[in-house]
Design a protein around this motif. Structure first.
Motif, PDB file in Angstrom:
ATOM      1  N   LEU A   1       4.414  -4.427   1.002  1.00 59.69           N
ATOM      2  CA  LEU A   1       4.126  -3.810  -0.295  1.00 59.69           C
ATOM      3  C   LEU A   1       5.402  -3.660  -1.110  1.00 59.69           C
ATOM      4  N   ALA A   2       6.498  -3.309  -0.440  1.00 57.55           N
ATOM      5  CA  ALA A   2       7.763  -3.170  -1.162  1.00 57.55           C
ATOM      6  C   ALA A   2       8.226  -4.531  -1.677  1.00 57.55           C
TER       7      ALA A   2
ATOM      8  N   LYS B   1      -1.270  -8.304 -11.087  1.00 58.95           N
ATOM      9  CA  LYS B   1      -1.924  -8.442  -9.775  1.00 58.95           C
ATOM     10  C   LYS B   1      -2.297  -7.063  -9.225  1.00 58.95           C
ATOM     11  N   GLN B   2      -3.381  -7.037  -8.446  1.00 57.43           N
ATOM     12  CA  GLN B   2      -3.802  -5.779  -7.833  1.00 57.43           C
ATOM     13  C   GLN B   2      -3.653  -5.859  -6.312  1.00 57.43           C
ATOM     14  N   PHE B   3      -3.433  -4.689  -5.702  1.00 58.89           N
ATOM     15  CA  PHE B   3      -3.199  -4.644  -4.255  1.00 58.89           C
ATOM     16  C   PHE B   3      -4.248  -3.770  -3.565  1.00 58.89           C
ATOM     17  N   ALA B   4      -4.704  -4.255  -2.406  1.00 56.59           N
ATOM     18  CA  ALA B   4      -5.662  -3.483  -1.608  1.00 56.59           C
ATOM     19  C   ALA B   4      -5.115  -3.358  -0.197  1.00 56.59           C
TER      20      ALA B   4
ATOM     21  N   ALA C   1      -4.631   2.006   6.419  1.00 61.37           N
ATOM     22  CA  ALA C   1      -5.330   2.562   5.262  1.00 61.37           C
ATOM     23  C   ALA C   1      -6.067   3.837   5.657  1.00 61.37           C
ATOM     24  N   GLN C   2      -6.813   3.752   6.775  1.00 65.25           N
ATOM     25  CA  GLN C   2      -7.582   4.914   7.204  1.00 65.25           C
ATOM     26  C   GLN C   2      -6.651   6.057   7.610  1.00 65.25           C
ATOM     27  N   GLN C   3      -5.572   5.713   8.296  1.00 66.30           N
ATOM     28  CA  GLN C   3      -4.672   6.738   8.819  1.00 66.30           C
ATOM     29  C   GLN C   3      -3.890   7.444   7.714  1.00 66.30           C
ATOM     30  N   GLU C   4      -3.373   6.671   6.769  1.00 61.35           N
ATOM     31  CA  GLU C   4      -2.512   7.249   5.731  1.00 61.35           C
ATOM     32  C   GLU C   4      -3.304   7.690   4.500  1.00 61.35           C
ATOM     33  N   GLY C   5      -4.469   7.122   4.295  1.00 62.22           N
ATOM     34  CA  GLY C   5      -5.351   7.512   3.197  1.00 62.22           C
ATOM     35  C   GLY C   5      -4.654   7.445   1.847  1.00 62.22           C
ATOM     36  N   GLU C   6      -4.888   8.487   1.041  1.00 59.11           N
ATOM     37  CA  GLU C   6      -4.380   8.459  -0.337  1.00 59.11           C
ATOM     38  C   GLU C   6      -2.866   8.573  -0.403  1.00 59.11           C
ATOM     39  N   LYS C   7      -2.243   8.915   0.735  1.00 57.32           N
ATOM     40  CA  LYS C   7      -0.765   8.952   0.751  1.00 57.32           C
ATOM     41  C   LYS C   7      -0.197   7.577   0.416  1.00 57.32           C
ATOM     42  N   ILE C   8      -1.006   6.533   0.658  1.00 51.94           N
ATOM     43  CA  ILE C   8      -0.535   5.176   0.342  1.00 51.94           C
ATOM     44  C   ILE C   8      -0.295   5.040  -1.162  1.00 51.94           C
ATOM     45  N   PHE C   9      -1.138   5.692  -1.966  1.00 52.92           N
ATOM     46  CA  PHE C   9      -0.949   5.614  -3.425  1.00 52.92           C
ATOM     47  C   PHE C   9       0.385   6.240  -3.832  1.00 52.92           C
ATOM     48  N   GLU C  10       0.803   7.297  -3.075  1.00 52.05           N
ATOM     49  CA  GLU C  10       2.091   7.942  -3.394  1.00 52.05           C
ATOM     50  C   GLU C  10       3.243   7.030  -3.008  1.00 52.05           C
ATOM     51  N   ARG C  11       3.120   6.457  -1.826  1.00 48.71           N
ATOM     52  CA  ARG C  11       4.218   5.637  -1.307  1.00 48.71           C
ATOM     53  C   ARG C  11       4.289   4.288  -2.024  1.00 48.71           C
ATOM     54  N   ALA C  12       3.142   3.760  -2.418  1.00 49.22           N
ATOM     55  CA  ALA C  12       3.091   2.460  -3.089  1.00 49.22           C
ATOM     56  C   ALA C  12       2.117   2.576  -4.272  1.00 49.22           C
TER      57      ALA C  12
ATOM     58  N   HIS D   1       1.520   0.962  -6.754  1.00 47.13           N
ATOM     59  CA  HIS D   1       0.888  -0.250  -7.281  1.00 47.13           C
ATOM     60  C   HIS D   1      -0.372  -0.643  -6.519  1.00 47.13           C
ATOM     61  N   VAL D   2      -0.744   0.151  -5.490  1.00 45.44           N
ATOM     62  CA  VAL D   2      -1.968  -0.159  -4.740  1.00 45.44           C
ATOM     63  C   VAL D   2      -3.187   0.412  -5.477  1.00 45.44           C
ATOM     64  N   SER D   3      -4.286  -0.381  -5.529  1.00 50.00           N
ATOM     65  CA  SER D   3      -5.494   0.071  -6.239  1.00 50.00           C
ATOM     66  C   SER D   3      -6.622   0.467  -5.300  1.00 50.00           C
ATOM     67  N   LEU D   4      -6.608  -0.110  -4.092  1.00 46.37           N
ATOM     68  CA  LEU D   4      -7.755   0.123  -3.201  1.00 46.37           C
ATOM     69  C   LEU D   4      -7.247   0.441  -1.801  1.00 46.37           C
ATOM     70  N   VAL D   5      -7.785   1.514  -1.223  1.00 49.27           N
ATOM     71  CA  VAL D   5      -7.422   1.898   0.145  1.00 49.27           C
ATOM     72  C   VAL D   5      -8.724   2.159   0.896  1.00 49.27           C
ATOM     73  N   ALA D   6      -8.972   1.376   1.953  1.00 52.54           N
ATOM     74  CA  ALA D   6     -10.248   1.558   2.655  1.00 52.54           C
ATOM     75  C   ALA D   6     -10.104   1.302   4.145  1.00 52.54           C
TER      76      ALA D   6
END
Ligand code: SAM
Ligand code: SF4
Length: 442
Positions: free
Chosen positions: A65-66, A76-79, A85-96, A98-103
């Motif tokens: 992602l970096a 471009k969009q990132f998923a 994804a399940q483990q980090e959940g919405e924290k992924i949006f904080e760390r990255a 540019h991510v649009s979808l976490v599932a």
């Protein structure tokens, strides 16, 4: 038309379950009008199907992602999907950001709706479905290999081994009906597949929602589907590895002579601390059933974790003696990696990384010698192989035996090279610790 079509790229990390999930995700995306491309540069939407089984696996996705953050400016969009994804959940949006979808994997059946959301410029998450009874069944699986295919029979895991993230990331156990598994096996056979692998974190916890078939019965039924020549399954848990599974393999010719039965440790104290629900003795009883089989020679492989918290030198040595006692044909060995949410994280007496590395090297060296001797026993054997590819520089065809061993062979002059997916017999003339070599029998 094609220039308007949205494109996606997907990269998959981790286990066979993840690879097969990706095949289903790809099928779903194609059914939604997307086209798959082979590079990040060509893609509108970039998917990472992630693994968090060990720390190293988890870090890979954040590096990716970096590396590709700059591509967001190009629209471009990132998923991020799968276990991280399940483990980090919405924290992924904080760390990255540019991510649009976490599932997580329990939410994949909702992907079409999530795609609509991100198409409208919103963020989409699929993280709350781990208690679902539903499996991710889709008619759109895009299988990458035309001869060997996976069928998921059970998703999730209820075992909660003390070191493992899977129950937290993949949710609770849920089995597919035997009818739907068999229907898929028939469809695959009709499409020309001959080799099927049944998948689950814990395949022998399989419980048919229709109550019609046990795991062993399902295995036998898949093996009896006309056109299917090989059936494998992974992974089995020793606690529920029942004798009827051995009997089914021994009596149905298409069921492969290979069982992967992860032991993790040879020490009862460590097995107990890992919550594995079996002892060394119970595990060895399962092995003795396989060794006593009448018709087939079982090849047995395993997983081992070294350096679990508190593992003493003597306990580690118990794992080494177990390797001798069983005589494995392959061992996947791992250094214990502390994982979020797991009970073992709180255990005292962590083993230093240096010591884990040493134990891993000792174990691998020992297993190499065991395999050298075991593979050498095949010298002169004639074995059926499925052709997987070609090693042109060596002038060899790459084959796989029913025991899941690689057998590379040459084709005698004047004879046609067998096609990928063909089954031929080859005689073993040279053996190595990890593979066999020989010549095609004509
Ligand atoms: N469900 C299967 C089982 O119970 O054997 C396998 C699940 S896991 C994807 C594959 C292997 O990863 C495990 O058998 C175990 O050896 C290893 N593993 C899981 N968690 C680990 C951890 N925290 N550190 C090191 N290895 C781990
Ligand atoms: Fe993890 Fe244990 Fe479940 Fe295997 S059985 S997936 S090691 S919790």
């Amino acid at each position: 038309m094609s220039s308007l079509q949205k494109t996606f790229f997907i990269e998959t990390f981790g286990c066979q379950m993840n690879f097969h999930d990706s095949e289903k995700v790809v099928g779903t995306l194609i059914s939604q009008g997307y086209r798959q491309v082979q590079t990040v540069d060509e893609a509108d939407l970039i998917f990472y199907n992630t693994c968090s089984i060990r720390d190293k696996a988890e870090q890979k996705v954040f590096h990716r992602l970096a590396d590709f953050k700059r591509l967001q400016q190009q629209g471009k969009q990132f998923a991020v999907i799968g276990c991280v994804a399940q483990q980090e959940g919405e924290k992924i949006f904080e760390r990255a950001p540019h991510v649009s979808l976490v599932a997580g994997s329990a939410s994949y059946r909702n992907l079409p709706q999530m795609l609509v959301q991100i198409g409208q410029g919103q963020r989409a998450t699929g993280l709350d479905d781990r208690q679902t009874d539903q499996t991710f069944e889709t008619e759109f699986t895009a299988r990458t290999n035309p001869h060997r295919g996976y069928i998921t029979i059970i998703e999730g895991c209820d075992k909660f081994c003390a070191y493992c993230v899977v129950p937290y990331t993949r949710g609770k156990e849920r089995s597919r009906t035997s009818e739907s598994v068999l229907a898929e096996a028939h469809r695959m056979a009709d499409a020309g597949y001959t080799d099927i692998q049944l998948l689950g974190q814990n395949v022998n916890s399989y419980s048919d929602p229709l109550g019609k078939a046990s795991f062993a019965e399902l295995l036998a039924s898949v093996g009896e589907v006309p056109g299917i020549r090989r059936v494998r399954f992974t992974t089995s848990h020793p606690r529920h590895f029942s004798r009827d599974i051995v009997d089914a393999i021994d009596s149905v010719p298409t069921l492969c002579e290979h069982v992967h039965l992860p032991v993790q440790s040879g020490s009862n104290r460590v097995l107990d601390a890992m919550y594995r629900e079996y002892t060394r003795e119970l595990y060895l009883e399962r092995i003795s059933w396989m060794k006593a089989a009448r018709n087939k020679t079982f090849s047995i492989t395993t997983d081992v974790i070294v350096g679990f918290p508190g593992e003493t030198e003597a306990e580690f040595e118990e794992t080494l003696t177990l390797l001798d006692e069983v005589g494995y044909d392959g061992v996947f060995s791992f250094k214990y990696s502390p994982r979020p949410n797991t009970p073992a994280l709180e255990y005292a007496d962590a083993i230093s990384d240096e010591e884990k590395t040493r134990r891993l090297a000792v174990l691998n060296e020992k297993q190499r010698e065991i395999q050298r001797a075991r593979y050498a026993k095949h010298l002169g054997d004639i074995m059926e192989v499925m052709v997987e590819g070609y090693n042109r520089p060596r002038g060899q065809v790459i084959g796989r035996t029913s025991q899941n061993k690689t057998l590379n062979f040459s084709v005698p002059p004047g004879h046609a090279e067998p096609a990928i997916g063909a089954y031929v017999n080859a005689r073993v003339t040279v053996t190595f610790p990890n593979s066999l070599a020989g010549e095609m029998v004509v």
